[in-house]
Motif scaffolding. Sequence first.
Motif, short mmCIF file in Angstrom:
data_model
loop_
_atom_site.label_atom_id
_atom_site.label_comp_id
_atom_site.label_asym_id
_atom_site.label_seq_id
_atom_site.Cartn_x
_atom_site.Cartn_y
_atom_site.Cartn_z
N TRP A 441 0.80 -1.22 0.00
CA TRP A 441 0.00 0.00 0.00
C TRP A 441 0.84 1.28 0.00
CZ3 TRP A 441 0.79 2.89 4.42
CH2 TRP A 441 1.37 2.22 5.50
N ASP A 442 2.12 1.18 0.44
CA ASP A 442 2.97 2.37 0.40
C ASP A 442 3.83 2.44 -0.87
OD1 ASP A 442 4.63 0.28 0.96
OD2 ASP A 442 5.49 1.14 2.78
N LYS A 443 3.56 1.51 -1.82
CA LYS A 443 4.21 1.52 -3.14
C LYS A 443 5.73 1.45 -3.03
CE LYS A 443 0.38 4.09 -5.22
NZ LYS A 443 -0.05 5.27 -6.01
N SER A 444 6.19 0.59 -2.13
CA SER A 444 7.62 0.45 -1.94
C SER A 444 8.23 -0.41 -3.05
CB SER A 444 7.92 -0.21 -0.59
OG SER A 444 7.46 0.59 0.47
N PRO A 445 9.42 -0.08 -3.51
CA PRO A 445 10.12 -1.00 -4.40
C PRO A 445 10.61 -2.20 -3.61
CG PRO A 445 11.56 0.80 -3.79
CD PRO A 445 10.22 1.11 -3.19
N ASP A 446 10.94 -3.28 -4.32
CA ASP A 446 11.51 -4.40 -3.58
C ASP A 446 12.96 -4.08 -3.24
OD1 ASP A 446 13.00 -4.88 -5.86
OD2 ASP A 446 12.15 -6.84 -6.28
N ILE A 447 13.65 -5.04 -2.63
CA ILE A 447 14.98 -4.75 -2.13
C ILE A 447 15.99 -4.49 -3.26
CG2 ILE A 447 15.83 -7.12 -2.05
CD1 ILE A 447 16.99 -6.47 0.72
N THR A 448 15.64 -4.92 -4.47
CA THR A 448 16.52 -4.67 -5.62
C THR A 448 16.24 -3.32 -6.27
OG1 THR A 448 15.07 -5.66 -7.28
CG2 THR A 448 16.52 -7.15 -6.06
N GLY A 449 15.22 -2.61 -5.78
CA GLY A 449 14.87 -1.32 -6.35
C GLY A 449 13.80 -1.37 -7.42
N ARG A 450 13.22 -2.57 -7.67
CA ARG A 450 12.21 -2.70 -8.70
C ARG A 450 10.84 -2.27 -8.17
NH1 ARG A 450 14.30 -8.54 -10.73
NH2 ARG A 450 13.84 -8.96 -8.55
N TYR A 451 10.21 -1.34 -8.87
CA TYR A 451 8.84 -0.96 -8.57
C TYR A 451 7.90 -1.90 -9.32
CZ TYR A 451 10.44 3.32 -6.32
OH TYR A 451 11.04 4.22 -5.47
N GLU A 452 6.66 -1.91 -8.91
CA GLU A 452 5.69 -2.75 -9.61
C GLU A 452 5.33 -2.15 -10.97
OE1 GLU A 452 2.39 -4.52 -7.52
OE2 GLU A 452 3.14 -3.69 -5.63
N ALA A 453 4.89 -3.02 -11.85
CA ALA A 453 4.49 -2.57 -13.18
C ALA A 453 3.31 -1.60 -13.10
CB ALA A 453 4.13 -3.77 -14.05
N THR A 454 2.40 -1.83 -12.16
CA THR A 454 1.28 -0.93 -11.94
C THR A 454 0.79 -1.11 -10.51
OG1 THR A 454 -0.98 -0.34 -12.61
CG2 THR A 454 -0.36 -2.66 -12.79
N TYR A 455 0.15 -0.07 -9.98
CA TYR A 455 -0.42 -0.15 -8.63
C TYR A 455 -1.95 -0.06 -8.67
CZ TYR A 455 4.35 0.46 -7.00
OH TYR A 455 5.69 0.28 -6.78
N GLU A 456 -2.50 -0.04 -9.89
CA GLU A 456 -3.95 0.08 -10.02
C GLU A 456 -4.68 -1.19 -9.65
OE1 GLU A 456 -4.77 1.42 -13.94
OE2 GLU A 456 -3.88 3.42 -13.64
N ASN A 457 -3.95 -2.32 -9.59
CA ASN A 457 -4.60 -3.59 -9.27
C ASN A 457 -4.17 -4.12 -7.90
OD1 ASN A 457 -1.97 -4.19 -9.83
ND2 ASN A 457 -2.38 -5.63 -11.49
#
Length: 800
Positions: A441-457
Amino acid sequence: MIKRLLPFFAFLLFGIGLNAQCGPFETAVRLEINPDYYYYEVSWKLIDLNSGFVFAEGTPASTDPQTFNYCISQGSCVVFQISDSYGDGMAPDGHYQLYLDDELYYEYNGYDYGFGENVTFGCPPGGFCSNPIAIDLGNHTTINDFEIWYSFTPQDTGTYRISTCDANLNCPTKIWVYDMCQGITLSDDNLGTTFYADGGCDSNPNGAEAELYLAAGTEYYIRMGYANGSCSGAQINFSLEYIGPVIGCTDPEACNFQPLATVSGDCIYPGDPDCTDLPDLIVLEDVLRNSLEPDVLINDDECYVEEGCIKGFGNRYILRFTTHIKNIGSADYFIGQTPANPSTPSDQFIWDPCHNHWHYRGYAEYVLFDSNGTLIPIGSKNGFCVLDLECSDGGDGKFTCSNMGITAQCGDIYDAALPCQWVDLTDIPAGFYTLVVRVNWDKSPDITGRYEATYENNWAQACFELIYDSNGNPIINEADDCPIYTDCFGEAFGPAQPDCNGDCGGALLHGDWNLDTLQTADDVALYLNATLNDNGDATPCHDLDDDGNIDIYDAALLQECALHADDPQYWGTRFACQFPAGVYNPDNIVYLIPESLDTAAKTFDIQIINPYSKLFGFEFAVSGLEIASIENLDPGFVANWEFNPQTNKLMALSVSEEGLQKNILPGNFIRIHYSSLTAPEICISEIFNVVSENYHLTNAQVLDPSCISTGITSTGNPAEAQRMFVSPNPANTEFNVFFSNPKNEAVTVILTDASGQTVRTFQGIRQESVRIERDLLPAGMYFLTIQTSHGIMQGKVVFK
């Protein structure tokens, strides 16, 4: 867990050893315990690990050394489970020894075992993780139908599979995997595990399969068993196999970096058109909607309150549901390893000392909105383990509770039966509500720095109507039509909320008394001033516990918000500064005691009994005197005492959170210096609020009698008022009562017990003191009355 406080006098009973003559087929178990000062926080059980049968349980009766004897059937696999409700073991000076047939088996010497530790005995190989059966790769068969523990230390780092899928089974099986033994939380679900499997075999409904990533050289504990505990003597056939190393790019600079890879694969770097792999987390809405189930929970577990799962104690109405999170992206969402120990700092993980596991921040969020789109402050968070619990879409699972994440095309499941997999509906009015579950819910990247492709789902929702039957029990009617939640500006899943004044997106904050758009210590000071002078307006913005009053509890709740809003290690899984707030704990009983009056020194002393927690704040009133000043008698309590001379209200809040120490027996609290007496009695006339160290309201009471005679009759002369002093107090074998008797008048001294029965009477005393011996009087509190021609004096004394 806080245990209900017995009447104070029960604390003073002496321990009684239990004598047991064991039969020829029984093991004599002797527990010799010398607990710490807070002996009542300690409890223990002797449990059969196979059947769950509780052979015995007990608690110390006092701080004295005590012995308890039990007889246990031979052949039983037993765990001695000792607990401490405060969470500090019996540190630093507690001791216990466990003897089996008069032979010392285990000894504890004052270290901090937290909320509990386990000691097992009588267990055959595989009976518990402390004596597991060592196994290697291959096929294995359990030795009976009860749970069996195995130890496995992999030679290679990589992915392994533990499976009962190919076994001929009559009952459903489960697999639990742990990376530690001491301090684990035994549960039928995945609480405290590194990995857990309950099913997962497409061709065998009774089978279970776990694919997990294991590190070479690390000892893992595998617990195999049936879901219902046993299955009529049927053994379990299972296999343990090495699937292989994780192959992937090992360069952190690459777009497709695979942190768990031990065998290097192809790497793709920024600028490459194929550098598009990203994780994508979703919440399965059909699972959420189909799993809604109202339930009743009788909560006496303070951990649930501290973690934000439950908003109070006693009967709670909860709505259970299952959360199924999947990674439908083309890259893993990698979280990483939990810290090495609870004291290791982390900006990702929070250690939960109550249940001995880590929480991952910002994972699953459960929030409830009313029909107007207003957030109801009952939400909670979850994330005690993020792992590959299923890979039904073809992923190659590799993440566990000690090395967290979700592999691409795998998923994590929080079943409705798990603790905290609910929202607390207690005291929520009937109406239409939308339950929203959000992941990351806080839109954090994973530990490698990758963000999600989208947060709408990243969300799912379920709508329901809450009604109550004639007995007040909640009924949930799920709505087929569940329109997408929109905030007060009409934005789908937008963040806007009405402020405390009801204005959408407004800037007014709860508790911002000086309207500077901040919640700070300055506002706390204004709350304290309003409380002392009874001039606070209980508006929705000011009344932080929604009780219709402005008092010190509002100030305390705002202080907690101001001090800890940005402290994730403090809040754990709770929401910071979400109001209305507040928790009342009826089991945390506090007694205020009118202790003594010194008319010569013009002082009135008040003592306190608070055995279950330290205390941060006080608000109460006295009568019968004019207050000149207040002296703090507990140097550990750092707070400024204030009073209102018109109402005789007293108040203090420790703004540094240095609380008043716990007191089993009456402890020194405050000394009121007065300028004059105004009535025949001085009384603690009313207790408004006493706030504990975890910012809960306690069950505060005045111990009877609530008043002390001033020694002044309605026609008497204040100059002739007398004084009394008891020493030592508390006493062991005897004490002396000193009182002023300048004219050598005949004085009567009466000692009564807690029930009001007279146990000692001394008449015609013309000296200024009398010695009272204990003789055969039991431990407890006693009341002294000294009768003179000028009136009476009263006080208290305790025999330890």
